[in-house]
Design an enzyme around this catalytic site. Sequence first.
Site, mmCIF file in Angstrom:
data_model
loop_
_atom_site.group_PDB
_atom_site.id
_atom_site.type_symbol
_atom_site.label_atom_id
_atom_site.label_comp_id
_atom_site.label_asym_id
_atom_site.label_seq_id
_atom_site.Cartn_x
_atom_site.Cartn_y
_atom_site.Cartn_z
ATOM 1 N N GLU C 89 -26.008 -3.733 7.524
ATOM 2 C CA GLU C 89 -25.459 -3.114 8.637
ATOM 3 C C GLU C 89 -25.987 -1.980 9.362
ATOM 4 O O GLU C 89 -26.416 -1.797 10.640
ATOM 5 C CB GLU C 89 -23.814 -2.831 8.218
ATOM 6 C CG GLU C 89 -23.062 -3.754 8.391
ATOM 7 C CD GLU C 89 -22.939 -4.612 7.052
ATOM 8 O OE1 GLU C 89 -23.715 -4.178 6.285
ATOM 9 O OE2 GLU C 89 -22.207 -5.590 6.697
ATOM 10 N N HIS C 158 -11.114 -4.060 3.763
ATOM 11 C CA HIS C 158 -11.152 -5.078 4.827
ATOM 12 C C HIS C 158 -10.033 -5.013 5.889
ATOM 13 O O HIS C 158 -9.645 -6.049 6.471
ATOM 14 C CB HIS C 158 -11.359 -6.601 4.172
ATOM 15 C CG HIS C 158 -12.495 -6.722 3.953
ATOM 16 N ND1 HIS C 158 -13.155 -6.258 2.687
ATOM 17 C CD2 HIS C 158 -13.678 -7.723 4.367
ATOM 18 C CE1 HIS C 158 -14.308 -6.806 2.451
ATOM 19 N NE2 HIS C 158 -14.734 -7.850 3.494
HETATM 20 C C1 LIG Z 1 -21.131 -4.407 3.450
HETATM 21 C C2 LIG Z 1 -20.488 -5.795 3.691
HETATM 22 N N1 LIG Z 1 -20.957 -6.565 4.636
HETATM 23 C C3 LIG Z 1 -20.395 -7.814 4.893
HETATM 24 C C4 LIG Z 1 -19.379 -8.511 4.157
HETATM 25 C C5 LIG Z 1 -18.941 -9.520 4.425
HETATM 26 N N2 LIG Z 1 -19.229 -10.610 3.405
HETATM 27 C C6 LIG Z 1 -18.608 -10.697 2.259
HETATM 28 S S1 LIG Z 1 -19.253 -11.745 1.069
HETATM 29 C C7 LIG Z 1 -20.708 -11.950 2.163
HETATM 30 C C8 LIG Z 1 -21.743 -12.531 1.648
HETATM 31 C C9 LIG Z 1 -22.364 -12.142 0.130
HETATM 32 O O1 LIG Z 1 -23.291 -12.809 -0.110
HETATM 33 P P1 LIG Z 1 -23.905 -12.647 -1.730
HETATM 34 O O2 LIG Z 1 -24.083 -11.526 -1.846
HETATM 35 O O3 LIG Z 1 -25.124 -13.587 -1.881
HETATM 36 O O4 LIG Z 1 -22.677 -13.208 -2.620
HETATM 37 P P2 LIG Z 1 -21.790 -14.424 -2.596
HETATM 38 O O5 LIG Z 1 -20.834 -14.668 -1.709
HETATM 39 O O6 LIG Z 1 -23.047 -15.648 -2.427
HETATM 40 O O7 LIG Z 1 -21.456 -14.653 -4.238
HETATM 41 C C10 LIG Z 1 -20.599 -11.213 3.187
HETATM 42 C C11 LIG Z 1 -21.566 -11.215 4.291
HETATM 43 C C12 LIG Z 1 -19.220 -7.527 3.217
HETATM 44 N N3 LIG Z 1 -17.944 -7.820 2.335
HETATM 45 N N4 LIG Z 1 -19.509 -6.161 3.156
#
Ligand SMILES: Cc1ncc(C[n+]2csc(CCOP(=O)(O)OP(=O)(O)O)c2C)c(N)n1
Lengths: 332, 332, 355, 355
Positions: C89, C158
């Site tokens: 971000e 959230h």
């Molecule tokens: C700082 C932040 N940005 C965006 C999000 C929204 N978000 C939740 S899970 C996710 C993807 C996470 O991907 P990863 O770290 O690979 O974990 P996975 O879900 O694949 O286990 C996003 C973008 C968030 N929770 N926190």
Amino acid sequence: MTTATNRSAADSATAVERLIRMYRRMVAIRLFEERVNDLYTRALMPGLAHLYIGEEAVAVGICEALAGDDYITSTHRGHGHCLAKGASADRMFAELLGKKSGYCKGKGGSMHIADPTTGNLGANAIVAGSAGIATGAAFSSKYLRTNRVVVCFFGEGALGQGVLYEAMNLAQLWKLPVIYACENNLYNEYTHYSETTAGEILARPAAFGLAAESVDGQDVRAVYGTAARLVDRARRGEGPAFLLSNTYRFRGHHVGDVSRDYYRTKQEEQRWMVERDPITILADGLIERNLADRAQLDRIHSELTSEMNAAVESALAAPYPTPDEAEQDVYA
Amino acid sequence: MTTATNRSAADSATAVERLIRMYRRMVAIRLFEERVNDLYTRALMPGLAHLYIGEEAVAVGICEALAGDDYITSTHRGHGHCLAKGASADRMFAELLGKKSGYCKGKGGSMHIADPTTGNLGANAIVAGSAGIATGAAFSSKYLRTNRVVVCFFGEGALGQGVLYEAMNLAQLWKLPVIYACENNLYNEYTHYSETTAGEILARPAAFGLAAESVDGQDVRAVYGTAARLVDRARRGEGPAFLLSNTYRFRGHHVGDVSRDYYRTKQEEQRWMVERDPITILADGLIERNLADRAQLDRIHSELTSEMNAAVESALAAPYPTPDEAEQDVYA
Amino acid sequence: MPEPEHKATAEHAETAENRSFSASSAVTKVRELSFAEAIREALAEEMRRDSRVCILGEDVAEAGTPFKVLSGLVEEFGKERVIDTPISEAGFTGVGVGAAMTGVRPVVDIMFGDFLTLVMDQLVNQAAKVHYMSGGTWKVPLVVRATLGATRRSAAQHSQSLHAWLSHVPGLKVVLPSTPYDAKGLLKTAIRDDNPVVFFEDKMTYKMKGPVPSDEYTIPFGVADIKREGRDVTIVATSSMVQVALGAATLLDEVGISAEVIDPRTTWPLDERTLVESAKKTSRAIVVDEGYLRYGVTAEIASVIAEGAFYHLDGPVMRLGAMHVPIPFSPPLEDATVPTDRSVFEAACKLCKRP
Amino acid sequence: MPEPEHKATAEHAETAENRSFSASSAVTKVRELSFAEAIREALAEEMRRDSRVCILGEDVAEAGTPFKVLSGLVEEFGKERVIDTPISEAGFTGVGVGAAMTGVRPVVDIMFGDFLTLVMDQLVNQAAKVHYMSGGTWKVPLVVRATLGATRRSAAQHSQSLHAWLSHVPGLKVVLPSTPYDAKGLLKTAIRDDNPVVFFEDKMTYKMKGPVPSDEYTIPFGVADIKREGRDVTIVATSSMVQVALGAATLLDEVGISAEVIDPRTTWPLDERTLVESAKKTSRAIVVDEGYLRYGVTAEIASVIAEGAFYHLDGPVMRLGAMHVPIPFSPPLEDATVPTDRSVFEAACKLCKRP
Ligand SMILES: Cc1ncc(C[n+]2csc(CCOP(=O)(O)OP(=O)(O)O)c2C)c(N)n1
Ligand SMILES: Cc1ncc(C[n+]2csc(CCOP(=O)(O)OP(=O)(O)O)c2C)c(N)n1
Ligand SMILES: [Mg+2]
Ligand SMILES: [Mg+2]
């Protein structure tokens, strides 16, 4: 739980026990998550949840390498980490349902389960949000000489967050006993990690001086073995490490993510589910090497099935907190 | 300014002109900064300023590799970058004194000089604060197909800020024409960088896939040569680069930092000032190779001395903005 | 037959017209769009009009964001203009600032407003100050879209509504649309503005339908909209709370209290005059906002009214906002933390001294 | 001969005692310390008392911070407890959160309050919510010290007073000492508190001298201090603005207006009762704070007073804060942006309807 070093053939009995224990844990996570999906589908669970199905070997293999009072931090996809560290399913279900008997009295929900009794510092719904916390817990370990090791779980998406690099730099400068456990399940939500991640993943922690290794995240024995080495190294004061586990989530990003065609193919999913299921891989290995038989493994399944069903039922029956509790626990 | 590629002996006249031009620029920065210190000492300048003395070859060598409409971003230690990119001393002095005729109408001061006419996106008083801005300017270059290259100047202290890694990752993913120019002058304020920087500096950008090189920051020819290569590469669309210049600030962290014994020795300072002064190094090289004689270089000094003195005088004489101007320029 | 004229201007006199579109669906020739569709249409129109407009954010392209607000845009405008980013971000907002300074007009997507915590430096120390610090030379035509709002069972990280922070920062403009009509017109204005604008969308409102004319229109910043006229009490409400206030107004009708509901639409610039005039007329005011109550948006708006209408007020300006607690997950707890039709109704009854 | 009793308690009745020390230097047996020395002494005492207390920040050890506030601490406590960090505000504040959860009691140093932009996620989404989200199981006894205040000719990114943001966040406590006495007593309380506390120090105040007893004392949070009693107008002022208010009070004396100056000392918890009671007594109130005026701390405090003292007020509660512009560098501009003795005096005259 014991802290493992390289084991000789002499303690193979322990080794087998360990494999069975890890098997049990993986199955427990799988069954837990299936019930979460079911609760969502039946509209019995408020909000959403991010299932760990397919990735069980990572949490289980790593937590097996930890002592009971070692710490972990977890993520939005955190049920597997919690269970692997020893949380009980009934209080977890209760939390997911927003019940007072949940780990957080219903205040946290799926994305915030925390449990001091198992060293779980809490799941975090901010991607990479626990990088600082985990590193701080490792700071305490060194400052207070408690010799605890900390594992910071996160998805490969967290590699996008700068605070992770700040934390790794601090950990390496101060030789803190923390393992950054990156679960690369290929996707940041709905975007393939190759679109978000330049260069080589392992080169990043290595550039900050951390020991960096990768492992097949579907092979719990490999995960455990590598984790045990890095945990021991950290406990000896030799500094932080980064462990990259290559894995895959079998389900959607969250329980509501059912149409996934636009970001990944059914074939890809099938390939992983059929060929790379960590539970099947371990089961096959155990049976092949005559360390367990099918009946024994089936027994584990059915025992855990009853346990999980009972846990769900008790959570469903448990009372909600009363509205006045909203104002409690803001300040210590 | 022209964009340089490898030059043959054929254009040595141009090469000599370039060396003289760079010499002139370095001296201009040196004289400018000496006057800033003097203004501070005489209590004529509000606030503080961070002097670039000793590091002149970095800004001059890099900016020599840029076209006039290429962009730079700068730091709290930014006067050298501004002058090297072509800013005029009188408006800079005026800005440092808070005068209306300054580059920012007195609103920015030493740490915020910006100048669209020379492609200077602005100095930034947040360490690594311009990593995003520079990368965004490179994004524009690609999006609008202007083919401009951007240089993001920062000190090695900025390696502590996570946003730098976020920006480098984006730049490499999108193959943006940006050079991250790290000036390692050994100190983050009053702390040696070895206490704040784990691992190898160059391995960090390399881990994100960037071309990463280091250069002797006291040798303006070396800086220019390396920068020119990386700038050309970026302009050809081959992606971002990281250029580490090893250098030293001869003075305090800021004009008020006069007792420095507790963080670095007088001997260390002396060694750099005597053996590693970028102006002396270039002068000696020019004279040795018969490309200039002492008298010519002295003339440059005295011309620039008059220029700088006149610039200071005009800035001192210039009027302050009126208080009502405080409310202007908040919104475009 | 020409469509009626929908362009609002800065004149207060014209707000009655906007009002009729936003508060009533009885107008002919006006389609019903959802809030999400209105946002998408504003983006699509502006991207067609101006090739410099592009979108940056996580999962904005094929996924169209988790809320599906941007679905279809990548198909029309391609991946060069609807750009998926890493989960960075601060990094991509910073890119937005630099891109905006150099000729692009980026619209940056912050999936959950809670993640604004990560971009405060880019927004506050960079975007908001560039123009001023440079003595008016550089401009930052950047739009940051972020969500707000609770009751989605998303828990403490959230569910926040952090617009008070941004409203506090000189150099930023802050927009809080409450209807599809306002969302479209205000977003178009935001994209055309040469300043950094933070645009907050209530994620619980995305599916809400409302009339949106098919003719082009924009809505100026700093013009409050009277969503419902009334005589006895002024309810100033923002974003998600506008529907709550309208719900309360209906309940109040039943007990014979006539409530005027005003939506400032932008907290900065703030249309003080409309708020104060209404309070002077009704002699009672309540301010409702979904951010944390303490040191929140209600405090500024209440202060402005309390000062401006001081000699006309029958009682203190009342404020309702989120309870001063992190947002809890459990439904009965979460529901207790945000203002509801009922709680606003009760506040109004108290203020009007009804039992 | 024993020293007088300096321990303040939560009882309002005892604040008169504090007051006498902070507002007057006539008390015997009380040393004069500078604000910086008072901070340093509080840290040293707490570090001696409790080995879990440590300091993390940039240039905190040998340099003792650029403001020299911490000089000497590393010599006494060593580099294991006074720890220089990289320039990684988010990273080391995050470390502070995790360390606080697991048995350490870190005091984190944010050199300029403007850099709080970089740690908002750690403070707001992590530190402030851990206790609540975990259902009260984990605690975060973290102190974050940050500076505030303008007029140092440090320009827009080094002059902000951003305490309104933190005051808005449930789960945090926010402290704004205005005198050496208060600084010491409040910092000791902050360190002993089991919650995350953000402690703001006006960098222009570090050299200010004031009486500080050598006996140990602490000052409870949520207890306002009446810095000067008066009859005609209440001036509520925070941090740097307390001296400005006291200066204005002196000017007001000359025109026969008796001003009461109250320092809330903590914006959260907020001692509403003392503020409201004073306003009821004087029937006029002015709130002065160095943060940006709009959506700032003055809005909440003015709202609390306007509501609590509604039926006693002679005129609207007035507010003075930083002009709604990024802080400019040039002295004549910067000086125009912050409240002064004179501007507070003029506001009070207006409120008291004096020419
Ligand atoms: C700082 C932040 N940005 C965006 C999000 C929204 N978000 C939740 S899970 C996710 C993807 C996470 O991907 P990863 O770290 O690979 O974990 P996975 O879900 O694949 O286990 C996003 C973008 C968030 N929770 N926190
Ligand atoms: C985010 C941030 N943290 C801290 C500071 C205070 N500060 C100003 S300069 C500086 C040291 C910078 O060191 P470096 O990046 O190496 O640049 P140098 O001063 O050596 O040129 C610090 C810590 C700041 N300006 N911004
Ligand atoms: Mg992933
Ligand atoms: Mg440096």
